[in-house]
Write a protein that holds these residues in place. Structure first.
Motif, short mmCIF file in Angstrom:
data_model
loop_
_atom_site.label_atom_id
_atom_site.label_comp_id
_atom_site.label_asym_id
_atom_site.label_seq_id
_atom_site.Cartn_x
_atom_site.Cartn_y
_atom_site.Cartn_z
N ILE A 112 -5.49 -23.63 -2.91
CA ILE A 112 -5.04 -22.04 -3.31
C ILE A 112 -4.01 -21.67 -2.62
O ILE A 112 -3.35 -20.99 -2.96
N ALA A 113 -3.75 -21.99 -1.17
CA ALA A 113 -2.49 -21.38 -0.62
C ALA A 113 -1.39 -22.15 -1.03
O ALA A 113 -0.38 -21.46 -1.14
N ALA A 114 -1.43 -23.44 -1.47
CA ALA A 114 -0.17 -23.96 -2.22
C ALA A 114 0.25 -23.32 -3.38
O ALA A 114 1.45 -23.27 -3.83
N MET A 115 -0.99 -22.96 -4.19
CA MET A 115 -0.46 -22.39 -5.46
C MET A 115 0.13 -20.89 -5.13
O MET A 115 0.87 -20.56 -6.06
N LYS A 116 -0.50 -20.33 -4.27
CA LYS A 116 0.09 -19.01 -3.69
C LYS A 116 1.34 -19.01 -3.55
O LYS A 116 2.23 -18.27 -3.89
N GLU A 117 1.81 -20.00 -2.61
CA GLU A 117 3.10 -20.45 -2.16
C GLU A 117 3.91 -20.58 -3.47
O GLU A 117 5.27 -20.09 -3.57
N ALA A 118 3.46 -21.44 -4.54
CA ALA A 118 4.50 -21.95 -5.61
C ALA A 118 4.47 -20.59 -6.55
O ALA A 118 5.59 -20.77 -7.16
N ALA A 119 3.56 -19.91 -6.65
CA ALA A 119 3.50 -18.91 -7.92
C ALA A 119 4.46 -17.74 -7.18
O ALA A 119 4.89 -17.38 -8.13
N ALA A 120 4.78 -17.63 -5.81
CA ALA A 120 5.66 -16.66 -5.35
C ALA A 120 7.05 -17.12 -5.73
O ALA A 120 7.85 -16.27 -5.88
N SER A 121 7.21 -18.40 -6.09
CA SER A 121 8.73 -18.65 -6.26
C SER A 121 8.62 -19.12 -7.85
O SER A 121 10.03 -18.84 -8.60
N SER A 122 7.46 -19.42 -8.50
CA SER A 122 7.61 -19.47 -10.06
C SER A 122 6.33 -18.97 -10.65
O SER A 122 5.18 -19.95 -10.70
N ASP A 123 6.23 -17.93 -11.06
CA ASP A 123 5.02 -17.36 -11.60
C ASP A 123 4.68 -17.95 -12.94
O ASP A 123 3.55 -18.40 -13.18
N TRP A 124 5.74 -18.21 -13.68
CA TRP A 124 5.67 -19.19 -14.93
C TRP A 124 4.92 -20.50 -14.93
O TRP A 124 4.12 -20.75 -15.54
N ASN A 125 5.28 -20.95 -13.64
CA ASN A 125 4.59 -22.49 -13.51
C ASN A 125 3.25 -22.45 -12.83
O ASN A 125 2.44 -23.32 -13.08
N PHE A 126 2.85 -21.60 -12.19
CA PHE A 126 1.90 -21.59 -11.24
C PHE A 126 0.87 -20.69 -11.07
O PHE A 126 -0.40 -20.81 -10.57
N THR A 127 1.15 -19.45 -11.78
CA THR A 127 0.05 -18.38 -11.62
C THR A 127 -1.28 -18.64 -12.34
O THR A 127 -2.32 -18.44 -11.66
N ASN A 128 -1.02 -19.41 -13.48
CA ASN A 128 -2.41 -19.63 -14.05
C ASN A 128 -3.48 -20.68 -13.46
O ASN A 128 -4.62 -20.59 -13.50
N LYS A 129 -2.50 -21.56 -12.75
CA LYS A 129 -3.40 -22.53 -11.78
C LYS A 129 -3.88 -22.03 -10.66
O LYS A 129 -5.03 -22.04 -10.49
N LEU A 130 -3.32 -20.90 -10.05
CA LEU A 130 -3.97 -20.06 -8.84
C LEU A 130 -4.88 -19.45 -9.46
O LEU A 130 -6.14 -19.45 -8.82
N ARG A 131 -5.10 -18.76 -10.75
CA ARG A 131 -6.10 -17.84 -11.17
C ARG A 131 -7.47 -18.81 -11.38
O ARG A 131 -8.36 -18.09 -11.16
N LEU A 132 -6.85 -20.07 -12.08
CA LEU A 132 -8.16 -20.79 -12.20
C LEU A 132 -8.86 -21.36 -10.80
O LEU A 132 -10.21 -21.29 -11.02
N LEU A 133 -7.93 -21.77 -10.08
CA LEU A 133 -8.81 -21.96 -8.78
C LEU A 133 -9.60 -20.84 -8.07
O LEU A 133 -10.70 -21.04 -7.61
N GLU A 134 -8.95 -19.68 -8.13
CA GLU A 134 -9.87 -18.61 -7.64
C GLU A 134 -11.13 -18.14 -8.41
O GLU A 134 -11.96 -17.79 -8.01
N ALA A 135 -10.95 -18.18 -9.81
CA ALA A 135 -12.13 -17.99 -10.67
C ALA A 135 -13.09 -19.24 -10.43
O ALA A 135 -14.31 -18.85 -10.30
N GLU A 136 -12.76 -20.41 -10.17
CA GLU A 136 -13.80 -21.52 -9.87
C GLU A 136 -14.37 -21.18 -8.60
O GLU A 136 -15.68 -21.23 -8.27
N GLN A 137 -13.81 -20.72 -7.45
CA GLN A 137 -13.93 -20.59 -6.24
C GLN A 137 -14.94 -19.16 -6.28
O GLN A 137 -16.24 -19.19 -5.70
#
Length: 224
Positions: A112-137
């Motif tokens: 989750i920390a890695a996806m937050k870092e990545a999404a801050a630089s590339s919302d297009w590539n990583f926000t969906n991944k971050l949200r899915l990890l958060e949803a599962e958590q």
């Protein structure tokens, strides 16, 4: 280069039809995977983890992910983030199944920390991944009022980015969430969306998997 292409092809063949009609006789010559100087190690372990994730081999995905991560290290490259993403989702699956894995919670936090870092630089590539990890958590924590909007946010973000396979994955995970909630109608709704996504992705292997879930749901009444 040939070995890298064959490793990639194995993954594509598995995702299309589990290698039933798309496999070929040629296989990559990976060499000694215990040799730190073997440049194919990263690709072999990464693709093995990826394959195991998509076919639901939780323990094997964990094994190959743990082999892969020390090689990738902290490099800010796509495979590093993707490995952390799938390792995180797989660890959440392990926690949900009560599979003993002392590192699982730490892996999820790191993902989750890695996806937050990545999404801050590339919302297009990583926000969906971050949200899915958060949803599962949140689902695992039984925070239902938070989980559902996060699943939907992941689906919406993946669709916007054109990641149809990850859109399907988020729909699939949401479907399983609603099975756990004994909500047959919502589970069917999300599984049907997942099937459409996987059909568009061209993965008959995943389509067949979802169809078995749809058939099961259509043939049973969930307890309320």
């Amino acid at each position: 280069m040939r070995n890298y292409l064959l490793i990639f092809r194995e993954t594509v063949s598995l995702l299309i039809d589990n290698g039933q009609a798309t496999s070929i006789e040629a296989t990559p010559c990976a060499g000694d995977l215990n040799d730190p100087g073997n440049r194919l190690r990263e690709s072999v372990f990464f693709h093995k983890a990826l394959q195991c994730f998509w076919i639901g081999h939780t323990e094997r995905c964990r094994y190959y992910s743990e082999k892969c991560m020390p090689i990738l290290g902290t490099l800010a490259q796509l495979n590093t983030y993707m490995s952390k993403f799938y390792h995180g989702l797989n660890s959440l699956d392990m926690l949900r199944k009560n599979i003993n894995s002392p590192k699982a919670k730490a892996v999820v936090r790191a993902a989750i920390a890695a996806m937050k870092e990545a999404a801050a630089s590339s919302d297009w590539n990583f926000t969906n991944k971050l949200r899915l990890l958060e949803a599962e958590q949140q689902s695992l924590r039984l925070n239902h009022h938070k989980a559902i909007p996060l699943y939907d946010a992941s689906i919406k973000s993946a669709k916007k980015s054109g990641f149809i396979h990850e859109q399907g994955l988020a729909c699939e995970k949401a479907g399983f969430y609603f099975i756990g909630e004994n909500n047959k109608e919502k589970a069917l709704e999300y599984f049907k969306q997942a099937r459409e996504c996987y059909e568009g992705w061209g993965s008959s292997m995943k389509v067949d998997f979802i169809l078995t879930k749809l058939d099961s749901l259509n043939g049973q009444q969930l307890l309320r």
